[in-house]
Design a protein around this motif. Sequence first.
Motif, PDB file in Angstrom:
ATOM      1  N   ALA A 115      22.331  52.611  20.438  1.00 56.26           N
ATOM      2  CA  ALA A 115      22.615  53.406  19.245  1.00 56.26           C
ATOM      3  C   ALA A 115      23.699  52.743  18.386  1.00 56.26           C
ATOM      4  O   ALA A 115      23.626  52.746  17.159  1.00 56.26           O
ATOM      5  CB  ALA A 115      23.049  54.812  19.650  1.00 56.26           C
ATOM      6  N   CYS A 116      24.685  52.131  19.046  1.00 53.43           N
ATOM      7  CA  CYS A 116      25.751  51.435  18.305  1.00 53.43           C
ATOM      8  C   CYS A 116      25.181  50.249  17.516  1.00 53.43           C
ATOM      9  O   CYS A 116      25.648  49.934  16.427  1.00 53.43           O
ATOM     10  CB  CYS A 116      26.844  50.923  19.248  1.00 53.43           C
ATOM     11  SG  CYS A 116      27.775  52.237  20.016  1.00 53.43           S
ATOM     12  N   LEU A 117      24.195  49.555  18.107  1.00 51.93           N
ATOM     13  CA  LEU A 117      23.583  48.418  17.395  1.00 51.93           C
ATOM     14  C   LEU A 117      22.891  48.930  16.129  1.00 51.93           C
ATOM     15  O   LEU A 117      22.952  48.295  15.074  1.00 51.93           O
ATOM     16  CB  LEU A 117      22.554  47.701  18.286  1.00 51.93           C
ATOM     17  CG  LEU A 117      23.106  46.946  19.500  1.00 51.93           C
ATOM     18  CD1 LEU A 117      21.963  46.274  20.259  1.00 51.93           C
ATOM     19  CD2 LEU A 117      24.131  45.890  19.081  1.00 51.93           C
ATOM     20  N   ASN A 118      22.233  50.077  16.226  1.00 52.24           N
ATOM     21  CA  ASN A 118      21.500  50.630  15.081  1.00 52.24           C
ATOM     22  C   ASN A 118      22.418  51.184  14.004  1.00 52.24           C
ATOM     23  O   ASN A 118      22.162  51.029  12.824  1.00 52.24           O
ATOM     24  CB  ASN A 118      20.583  51.782  15.538  1.00 52.24           C
ATOM     25  CG  ASN A 118      19.447  51.260  16.399  1.00 52.24           C
ATOM     26  OD1 ASN A 118      18.966  50.151  16.185  1.00 52.24           O
ATOM     27  ND2 ASN A 118      19.028  52.041  17.377  1.00 52.24           N
ATOM     28  N   GLU A 119      23.501  51.849  14.461  1.00 60.13           N
ATOM     29  CA  GLU A 119      24.337  52.589  13.515  1.00 60.13           C
ATOM     30  C   GLU A 119      25.006  51.669  12.507  1.00 60.13           C
ATOM     31  O   GLU A 119      25.326  50.530  12.804  1.00 60.13           O
ATOM     32  CB  GLU A 119      25.410  53.332  14.319  1.00 60.13           C
ATOM     33  CG  GLU A 119      25.626  54.743  13.861  1.00 60.13           C
ATOM     34  CD  GLU A 119      26.552  55.483  14.821  1.00 60.13           C
ATOM     35  OE1 GLU A 119      27.696  55.715  14.434  1.00 60.13           O
ATOM     36  OE2 GLU A 119      26.119  55.796  15.957  1.00 60.13           O
ATOM     37  N   LYS A 120      25.269  52.185  11.300  1.00 58.39           N
ATOM     38  CA  LYS A 120      25.870  51.294  10.314  1.00 58.39           C
ATOM     39  C   LYS A 120      27.343  51.043  10.651  1.00 58.39           C
ATOM     40  O   LYS A 120      27.983  51.859  11.291  1.00 58.39           O
ATOM     41  CB  LYS A 120      25.675  51.824   8.900  1.00 58.39           C
ATOM     42  CG  LYS A 120      26.368  53.122   8.542  1.00 58.39           C
ATOM     43  CD  LYS A 120      26.057  53.409   7.069  1.00 58.39           C
ATOM     44  CE  LYS A 120      27.100  54.282   6.408  1.00 58.39           C
ATOM     45  NZ  LYS A 120      27.257  55.585   7.003  1.00 58.39           N
ATOM     46  N   SER A 121      27.835  49.878  10.217  1.00 52.17           N
ATOM     47  CA  SER A 121      29.202  49.459  10.533  1.00 52.17           C
ATOM     48  C   SER A 121      30.189  50.598  10.352  1.00 52.17           C
ATOM     49  O   SER A 121      30.210  51.220   9.296  1.00 52.17           O
ATOM     50  CB  SER A 121      29.609  48.315   9.604  1.00 52.17           C
ATOM     51  OG  SER A 121      29.520  47.131  10.322  1.00 52.17           O
ATOM     52  N   GLY A 122      30.988  50.838  11.345  1.00 56.95           N
ATOM     53  CA  GLY A 122      31.962  51.926  11.236  1.00 56.95           C
ATOM     54  C   GLY A 122      32.701  52.078  12.539  1.00 56.95           C
ATOM     55  O   GLY A 122      32.858  51.098  13.264  1.00 56.95           O
ATOM     56  N   VAL A 123      33.137  53.307  12.862  1.00 55.20           N
ATOM     57  CA  VAL A 123      33.945  53.481  14.075  1.00 55.20           C
ATOM     58  C   VAL A 123      33.153  53.222  15.351  1.00 55.20           C
ATOM     59  O   VAL A 123      33.735  52.912  16.371  1.00 55.20           O
ATOM     60  CB  VAL A 123      34.608  54.865  14.167  1.00 55.20           C
ATOM     61  CG1 VAL A 123      35.692  55.002  13.143  1.00 55.20           C
ATOM     62  CG2 VAL A 123      33.590  55.971  14.019  1.00 55.20           C
ATOM     63  N   LYS A 124      31.827  53.362  15.305  1.00 57.81           N
ATOM     64  CA  LYS A 124      31.043  53.013  16.488  1.00 57.81           C
ATOM     65  C   LYS A 124      29.971  51.963  16.213  1.00 57.81           C
ATOM     66  O   LYS A 124      29.561  51.246  17.114  1.00 57.81           O
ATOM     67  CB  LYS A 124      30.359  54.277  17.081  1.00 57.81           C
ATOM     68  CG  LYS A 124      31.270  55.070  18.004  1.00 57.81           C
ATOM     69  CD  LYS A 124      30.507  55.989  18.943  1.00 57.81           C
ATOM     70  CE  LYS A 124      30.071  55.276  20.199  1.00 57.81           C
ATOM     71  NZ  LYS A 124      29.796  56.197  21.320  1.00 57.81           N
ATOM     72  N   GLY A 125      29.463  51.905  14.981  1.00 55.09           N
ATOM     73  CA  GLY A 125      28.267  51.104  14.724  1.00 55.09           C
ATOM     74  C   GLY A 125      28.518  49.635  14.450  1.00 55.09           C
ATOM     75  O   GLY A 125      29.592  49.230  14.007  1.00 55.09           O
ATOM     76  N   PHE A 126      27.477  48.796  14.726  1.00 56.41           N
ATOM     77  CA  PHE A 126      27.560  47.349  14.460  1.00 56.41           C
ATOM     78  C   PHE A 126      26.515  46.898  13.440  1.00 56.41           C
ATOM     79  O   PHE A 126      26.515  45.771  13.008  1.00 56.41           O
ATOM     80  CB  PHE A 126      27.356  46.555  15.759  1.00 56.41           C
ATOM     81  CG  PHE A 126      28.465  46.767  16.745  1.00 56.41           C
ATOM     82  CD1 PHE A 126      29.733  46.245  16.498  1.00 56.41           C
ATOM     83  CD2 PHE A 126      28.269  47.512  17.900  1.00 56.41           C
ATOM     84  CE1 PHE A 126      30.769  46.437  17.394  1.00 56.41           C
ATOM     85  CE2 PHE A 126      29.308  47.718  18.800  1.00 56.41           C
ATOM     86  CZ  PHE A 126      30.556  47.177  18.544  1.00 56.41           C
TER      87      PHE A 126
END
Length: 959
Positions: free
Chosen positions: A462-473
């Motif tokens: 999910a972190c790979l998918n999420e947009k750059s931010g506090v969790k995403g890459f």
Amino acid sequence: GSPYQPAIEALENQPEKKFYNVSKLGGTKYDTLPYSIRVLFESSVRNCDGFLVKETDVMNILDWKTKQNHVEVPFCPARVVLQDFTGIPAMVDFAAMREAVRNAGGDPVKVNPACPTDLTVDHSLQIDFSKCAIQNAPNPGGGEQKPLARLSPLKPALRKPPPCRGHSGCRGACGAGEASRSAGPFSAQIENTPILCPFHLQPVPEPETVLKNQEMEFGRNRERLQFFKWSSKVFENISIIPPETGMAHQVNLEYLSRVVFDVKDFLHPDSVVGTDSHTTMVNGLGILGWGVGGIETEAVMLGMPLTLTLPEVVGCELTGTVSPFATSIDIVLSITKHLRQADVAGKFVEFFGSGVSQLSVADRTTIANMCPEYGALLSFFPIDNVTLKHLKHAGFDKARLEVTEAYLKAVKLFRNDENSSREPEYSQVVQVSLSSIIPCVSGPKRSQDRVAVNNMKSDFQACLNEKSGVKGFQIAAEKQNDVVPVQYEGNEYKLSHGCVVIAAVISCTNNCNPSVMLAAGLLAKKAVEAGLVVKPYIRTSLSPGSGMVTHYLSSSGVLPYLSKLGFEVVGYGCSTCVGNTAPLPEAIRNAIKQGDIIACGVLSGTKNFEGRLCDCVRANYLASPPLVVAYAIAGTVRIDFDTEPLGTGFNGKSIYLRDIWPTRQELHTVEEECVISSMFKELKEKMEKGNKRWNLLEAPESTLFPWDLKSTYIRCPSFFDKLAKDAVPAPAVENAHVLLFLGDSVTTDHISPAGSIARSSAAAKYLTSKGLTPREFNSYGARRGNDAVMTRGTFANIKLLNKFIGKPAPKTVHFPSGQTLDVFEAAELYQKEGIPVIILAGKKYGLGSSRDWAAKGPFLLGVKAVLAESYEKVHRSQLIGIGIAPLQFHPGENPSTLGLTGKEQFSILFPPDLSPRMTLDIKTNTGKVFSVIALFENIMEITLYKNGGSLNFVARRFL
């Protein structure tokens, strides 16, 4: 003297011991006070002098139930603990103050710490020689190589470890004295002695690495060490604990804690403040204490009370029993999460309920240590039978224990499980059921983002998918399964998203809880016996917090197995935790960068802010030591431990985590058989004897410190340049430019210099101009005594996001010339042009651990005020303590609602009758006028600000 002298009584059965019987003074009101507030009450009664502590303050504390959150109260801690990174500036400031007081006509000998101050020298240990550096030699440790015998875990005999992970060069474990040592910078005056076990004074199963690191530490940091030695000779009330005796947190707990002070037969509770944000650990022992900034610590050392808003106290009730898979860390993280959700920011937390007695003192101190992460000021475990039992193991003799117990019971500071009907009244109660706790890690970017281990694989996806931010890459779907082949030591390996490249078992918090370390060791033993290995490119390290942990590991026979998996002891200092890791192998770094791989670090400290470990490791997880070892074996965090094996063992058999996870029963058996109270006794002996190199170190004995103008480590700072007998009123800030325009959640890690000095940075240019090569730069922490380096390292974090620049970089725009420069270079130009500067920021400015350079650095950059939407409490008080005004936008307002671009020039007028939370007008050169709140909470803060900060305020008292 105190107006409460009539309340002094003698201790029953020991009439020579006297104390203030505060429980009688306070009557029934006292009986309903939380235990932590009772400690504040006792301190105010004892220190009441009508000036710094007034009788109204004493009554306010007693009326806690109605006064909480409404009044400010003073607190005089019994002692101060500094750790060398923060201790150097404090001592340098004391030395500078002696100088300034003499120049202004005062007596410099009077300048001394006012309360007992313990300084531990621990934070500078850099991992210079990781395992790879010493494995290339044929057999650097001497001694013959022996084949691995099956080791039983319970024999404390010293043994050779297996060769390290297929490198035949790894040296044997004992034989510490058999071979001559490499000549280090100290070899001339120190014969090469074997490293002795801190407990039995026998040569220890300790890899070569430790000695090399100690020699490097003494070589590189000799000047700072000499300065400390000078301090310990000329200042009263200072004791210094030399390098290589353990980390501040453990040393503090194991050795410095008094629990009850007995000063010339007068008893009072122990309490402490310290510059390390982990000072709160001691609350697990029932000692009230918390971390404050270096600036406030200095004020306490100078005899000023700390001022705090009388806090709310949240009662945390623990019920139920713990599951076998959950480690102490899981318990800690789970309680942490509950407390974070309960919103305990700036409050005291106090534990009660039937579950408390299931927690060992080690569990308690670990929970107490995590305070900064969930925002509480401290987490207090009142002293009970569990604590007393622990103190017995920690070497308190019978007589001392009897006095301690009798005193605590007399003043009602002892918590009795049987008598739980009389629990104090709390501001609110949070309930935590210990039975509901499941093993977790936290990350990939913030320690408050927790992930259950059984969800790790899907969460990382999910972190790979999420947009750059506090969790995403934000990795494109078609790239999520990319594999980059890499050659390392003659073998090919494949790197993919989620691959583990750093695995560090660190001593910062959990290892004051050795059972968790022991779990890692038993897991390693079972893994090696099953035939599992760790890939050699993974940077593995083991940094025990103190001899205690090493003793746990070596006497249980698990060290050789940890070593076999690459986890070698790298010295008793805080290394990976402060970003001092040796760099990753070149080939691996290139592969990560070339494939844009999200590589992971897994570590067992308490800190994992982005970019802190290594700039090419973008995901960092905090996990318990056994899980760090498990993820290192798996080589990736994209694994579901329930359904996928860790690896293949002997005979091609798939080995799962459940096959090698030690049970609680196994752990306790080994723990009881291997851990003996003698550890504490011998730790004390080691402390008292000191360290040979330290004892031989020469240092001056003059009243004033002989500053060496060529030094790049220690400089006389410019905080007292304008010291005169009378304070000057704060001048108006006219036509200030904005130095930085920042967003929300700017942490003290973004502001304050930490970690290694980047070669392209302003600090590097300065050190190069002084004739140093990059190899000699050392870390910012080591150069904390040099304000020139620290000022240049302020706002030099690669992750700093300045809206003027638009991407993360330690840069800003110098508006008069339009140039984009390093933050320091721009500030220097403004100072030359006589233009003041301010900082614009969003919400929660100054989040994270307290760091004094997060205030001193901006001050020396010429920052006169910070204008933010909200502040972290500790950081706000530090800004005032150094003389920077913290201003706050009105609720709902911010630069964008006010239409500010940050390119304007700002003028701020401070009226002579400045009062707390006063509204001030700010005019811009574009004709805009808006108002802000001057965030001073009390008259004392305004007095400090008008005096140019607390250092100058106190220095004036010596004139």
